[in-house]
Each structure stands twice: as C-alpha cells, then as structure tokens.
Design an enzyme around this catalytic site. Structure first.
Site, mmCIF file in Angstrom:
data_model
loop_
_atom_site.group_PDB
_atom_site.id
_atom_site.type_symbol
_atom_site.label_atom_id
_atom_site.label_comp_id
_atom_site.label_asym_id
_atom_site.label_seq_id
_atom_site.Cartn_x
_atom_site.Cartn_y
_atom_site.Cartn_z
ATOM 1 N N ASN A 197 -34.863 13.591 -47.852
ATOM 2 C CA ASN A 197 -35.050 12.217 -48.288
ATOM 3 C C ASN A 197 -35.506 11.358 -47.113
ATOM 4 O O ASN A 197 -35.110 11.558 -45.968
ATOM 5 C CB ASN A 197 -33.790 11.651 -48.968
ATOM 6 C CG ASN A 197 -32.524 11.722 -48.148
ATOM 7 O OD1 ASN A 197 -32.232 12.721 -47.502
ATOM 8 N ND2 ASN A 197 -31.736 10.655 -48.196
ATOM 9 N N GLU B 270 -35.919 7.362 -46.314
ATOM 10 C CA GLU B 270 -35.635 6.005 -46.767
ATOM 11 C C GLU B 270 -36.521 4.975 -46.068
ATOM 12 O O GLU B 270 -37.177 5.263 -45.069
ATOM 13 C CB GLU B 270 -34.162 5.669 -46.510
ATOM 14 C CG GLU B 270 -33.227 6.483 -47.363
ATOM 15 C CD GLU B 270 -31.766 6.127 -47.158
ATOM 16 O OE1 GLU B 270 -30.954 6.642 -47.930
ATOM 17 O OE2 GLU B 270 -31.426 5.353 -46.241
ATOM 18 N N GLU C 243 -36.436 15.982 -53.216
ATOM 19 C CA GLU C 243 -37.073 16.811 -54.234
ATOM 20 C C GLU C 243 -38.535 16.441 -54.417
ATOM 21 O O GLU C 243 -39.411 17.309 -54.482
ATOM 22 C CB GLU C 243 -36.340 16.673 -55.577
ATOM 23 C CG GLU C 243 -34.899 17.140 -55.550
ATOM 24 C CD GLU C 243 -33.880 16.061 -55.190
ATOM 25 O OE1 GLU C 243 -32.713 16.203 -55.583
ATOM 26 O OE2 GLU C 243 -34.253 15.067 -54.508
ATOM 27 N N CYS D 171 -31.866 13.227 -59.134
ATOM 28 C CA CYS D 171 -31.813 11.946 -59.838
ATOM 29 C C CYS D 171 -32.816 11.964 -60.998
ATOM 30 O O CYS D 171 -33.619 12.891 -61.140
ATOM 31 C CB CYS D 171 -32.102 10.798 -58.879
ATOM 32 S SG CYS D 171 -33.845 10.652 -58.397
#
Length: 159
Positions: free
Chosen positions: A61, A63, A74, A111
């Site tokens: 990830n 950010e 993902e 998610c």
C-alpha cells in the site's frame, strides 16, 4: 417475496498447510508489506501475485496525504501486472496486512475497491484467481475465486 441464499466457502490454512509455491508467495507478501508507505494509517499491506508465466509481482500500500490518491497493495500489484504482462493470467494472490504497532492475527480480506478491481481481471482472463489472506500471523484464509468474497459482482455484462 422470494429469497436468494448466497453461500461462500473459505478454507482455513496454517503455514504448515501451504504448498512450497504458496509458502514462497507468503514470504514475498511479507517482504512487500515491509516496503509499504503508510505514514498516516500505520496499517501495512503486502501482496505477492503469481502469474502463469512464473513471474511474481509484489505490491504494497502507498498512502498520500490526499487520502483518495493512495493505492492499496492489491491494486498496486494487479495494475502493475496488467500493464507489464498484459497477456499473463493471474493465478494466486497472497495478502498480508497488519498495523505497525502490533501483529494482527485476524485475516484481512481485500477492501471493496480491490475486490472490484480483482474481479475485473478475473473476468478478463476467464480464470479464477486464488486469494490467500492473513494478518501478520495466525490463520490463513483461502478463497478459490474472487466471486466467493464478492457475490453479485458488477461486471461488463451489467453495462
């Protein structure tokens, strides 16, 4: 009124239950998680994605202070794989996620945005993508297809 029943089957593994290929993917997902850029949420995610050409693509990830501008691990992995290896099929995705301040034991699934993105590639290639997901330690959940964790999926047939 009519009711529809939707069943989901998830297999629960321990590290000892994994095949050598799956163990390697798990280790690469942990390595990817160590490269996550998560200064705001302090929640790190790593992915290892096995392609049918034998390549493993990692994602973590990333950010951004403008929250919607970041990307989940993902999507980093599948978008890179789609751009770099457009004809390769995605076979197995291993996901590990945990906060920086503790080792999460509960398996963390993708998610909603990631589920929809994975679904797009699963439909595109007409081959299911096996999904393995876990925390930092503990049980590993496996879904044989994205459709197990995203029933009633929205796809190109709905357009």
């Amino acid at each position: 009124m009519k009711q529809i029943t939707i069943n989901t089957v998830i297999s629960v593994y321990s590290k000892e239950d994994l095949s050598p290929i799956e163990t390697d993917l798990m280790e690469q997902a942990f390595e990817a998680r160590s490269k996550a850029y998560a200064p705001y949420s302090k929640f790190t995610v790593g992915v290892a994605l096995l392609l049918d050409n034998g390549v493993v693509v990692q994602g973590s990830n990333q950010e951004n202070a403008a929250y919607p501008s970041g990307l989940c691990a993902e999507r980093v992995a599948i978008f890179y794989a789609g751009a770099k290896y457009p004809d390769a099929k995605m076979l197995k995705m291993f996901i590990t996620a945990s906060p920086m301040d503790r080792d999460l034991v509960e398996p963390i699934p993708p998610c909603g945005s990631c589920r929809q993105s994975i679904a797009e590639y699963e439909f595109k290639q007409d081959v299911p993508i096996e999904l393995f997901f876990m925390g930092a330690k503990g049980p590993i959940y496996k879904s044989d297809s994205l459709q197990n964790i995203l029933p009633l999926v929205f796809d190109k047939n709905n357009l």
